[in-house]
Design an enzyme around this catalytic site. Structure first.
Site, short mmCIF file in Angstrom:
data_model
loop_
_atom_site.label_atom_id
_atom_site.label_comp_id
_atom_site.label_asym_id
_atom_site.label_seq_id
_atom_site.Cartn_x
_atom_site.Cartn_y
_atom_site.Cartn_z
N HIS A 185 0.86 -1.00 -0.07
CA HIS A 185 0.03 0.02 0.10
C HIS A 185 0.93 1.28 0.08
CE1 HIS A 185 -3.63 -2.22 0.77
NE2 HIS A 185 -3.07 -2.92 1.81
N ARG A 215 20.99 -4.90 12.31
CA ARG A 215 22.42 -4.25 11.90
C ARG A 215 23.36 -5.59 12.06
NH1 ARG A 215 19.93 -1.13 10.05
NH2 ARG A 215 19.69 1.21 10.54
N LYS A 272 28.06 -9.60 13.93
CA LYS A 272 29.07 -10.50 14.02
C LYS A 272 29.63 -10.69 12.62
CE LYS A 272 30.49 -15.06 15.66
NZ LYS A 272 29.92 -16.23 16.41
#
Length: 239
Positions: free
Chosen positions: A122, A184, A187
């Protein structure tokens, strides 16, 4: 774990029926279905639109409460597709919805309840439009964790892992772990390490089939048709 009371002959017939169902009812809806596939409870897999393609030795697991839904709603003529590569694992509750194009490379694992979409579905102001659409690419040997959400325009790099519950709105590089909301990198993986992929699990399909058959026979040894029917009709504590 509840004991499986079925005799081996009944379990074998059930597995054959699952394969027949997938081939007869799902296969014609797919642009391509590779050999060696395993569908568990294929009657809980819902397909909509085209083209949808699934590669060789895919394992698709659905349950009554967590159906698998693969849907293509193209935003423009000639766009929208779902392509799933070889040796992929799709777990219960996975939803993949495409308006522009979603590609999942070989050896990927998509865990329970994950959602992959290439569209907003949408517009912010135009609520009857598809909104923004951008293709999604999941690289080889990627692992999408439980209940993760992969959003439009994202690329997940080869070997990377998306943590459980992560919401991925930006691309994830290869050989890393991404987690959080928004996701994010948390490692880095060592690209020099050897990755054991699902392709290796299926490297000798005939041997694998024999081993599974022997395991099933051992697990169900001693089960009788009468005992199975008694358990269905009159289950007892400890069964």
């Amino acid at each position: 774990m509840i004991k499986d009371h079925r005799p081996y002959v009944v379990k074998k017939a059930y597995l054959k029926f699952q394969r027949f169902y997938a081939h007869h009812f799902l296969g014609p809806q797919l642009e391509h279905l590779g050999r060696g596939f395993t569908f568990m409870r294929p009657w809980h897999v819902e397909l909509f639109g085209a083209p949808i393609a699934i590669g060789r030795f895919a394992t698709i697991i659905a349950t009554p409460d967590k159906k698998i839904r693969l849907s293509v709603w193209p935003d423009q003529a000639g766009k929208g597709h779902i392509t799933i590569g070889d040796y992929c694992l799709i777990c219960p509750g996975v939803r993949i919805s495409s308006a522009a194009g979603i590609s999942v490379a070989d050896n990927c694992m998509i865990a329970n309840g994950a959602y992959i979409t290439d569209s907003d579905w949408h517009g912010i102001y135009d609520r009857i439009s598809f909104g923004n659409t951008m293709p999604v690419t999941i690289g080889k040997n990627a692992w999408i964790g439980d209940s993760a959400i992969i959003c439009k325009g994202v690329t997940i790099g080869e070997n990377s892992i998306v943590g459980a519950g992560a919401i991925v709105v930006d691309s994830v590089p290869a050989n890393c772990v991404a987690a959080g909301n928004p996701a994010r990198v948390v490692k880095q993986l060592n690209p020099e390490e050897s990755f054991t992929t699902r392709a290796e699990f299926f490297s000798d399909p005939a041997k694998l089939s024999r081993e599974f058959m022997a395991w099933e026979q051992a697990m169900l040894q001693g089960n009788t048709l009468f005992g199975w029917l008694r358990h269905l009709l009159f289950p007892a504590r400890g069964d």
